[in-house]
Write a protein that holds these residues in place. Structure first.
Motif, mmCIF file in Angstrom:
data_model
loop_
_atom_site.group_PDB
_atom_site.id
_atom_site.type_symbol
_atom_site.label_atom_id
_atom_site.label_comp_id
_atom_site.label_asym_id
_atom_site.label_seq_id
_atom_site.Cartn_x
_atom_site.Cartn_y
_atom_site.Cartn_z
ATOM 1 N N LYS A 1 0.829 -1.200 0.000
ATOM 2 C CA LYS A 1 0.000 0.000 0.000
ATOM 3 C C LYS A 1 0.868 1.257 0.000
ATOM 4 O O LYS A 1 2.037 1.240 0.380
ATOM 5 N N TRP B 1 -4.813 2.784 2.444
ATOM 6 C CA TRP B 1 -5.772 2.238 3.399
ATOM 7 C C TRP B 1 -7.099 2.958 3.212
ATOM 8 O O TRP B 1 -7.144 4.151 2.907
ATOM 9 N N ASP C 1 -8.259 -5.911 5.622
ATOM 10 C CA ASP C 1 -8.176 -4.732 4.756
ATOM 11 C C ASP C 1 -9.487 -3.971 4.640
ATOM 12 O O ASP C 1 -9.529 -2.909 4.026
#
Length: 163
Positions: free
Chosen positions: A40, A125, A151
């Motif tokens: 990420k 995120w 997630d």
């Protein structure tokens, strides 16, 4: 998942740093290569060591992850994360508008200078879209509380202080 945020206590304390180049209207992000959130895009940062302040941590972590020293970081907010698996994390968020050194790739991260007007939320995120842009662009102060199942963000709330 019902969380009593009034009695909630973190298991891990950590930090995030966002270095802004005001002239270019860019922020220094990273693509994480390992650990929580690997793959990420995020800001540099990490876990606070015993005896370390959050400011000391965020400067050290930014140096370790990017080879850059943030100057005069300003605390802008707190993120409270509760994961369904039991992980509880408190993250202090800092912004700096000056730094020393050139960002380099390390075993932990790839540096990404990114336009403040084109933050890559689709690679970040799920909570970031709720607090990151106003914090970086308007320099607003906030507290964000989020519940995740791995997630997937299950709930979110962000409180803003002042203008």
């Amino acid at each position: 998942v019902n969380i009593d945020w009034h009695t909630w206590q973190p298991g891990i304390r950590a930090t995030l740093m966002f270095i802004i180049d005001e002239a270019k209207r860019e922020v220094l992000l990273i693509r994480k290569k390992r650990g929580l959130g690997a793959g990420k895009i995020n800001g540099p940062g990490g876990k606070i060591d015993p005896g370390e302040t959050s400011v000391q941590c965020v400067v050290r972590e930014t140096q370790e992850e990017l080879g850059v020293t943030a100057l005069n970081p300003v605390h802008h907010g707190e993120l409270w994360f509760q994961f369904v698996d039991g992980l509880r994390m408190h993250v202090d968020v800092f912004v700096a508008t000056q730094h020393e050194g050139e960002a380099v790739e390390t075993p932990e991260a790839v540096p990404l200078w990114t336009s403040l007007d084109a933050l890559p939320f689709h690679e970040m995120w799920a909570d970031d879209i709720h607090w990151l842009a106003p914090t970086l662009i308007e320099r607003r102060h906030f507290t964000g509380r989020f519940v995740f199942d791995d997630d997937t963000m299950l709930s979110q709330s962000v409180e803003w202080q002042g203008l």
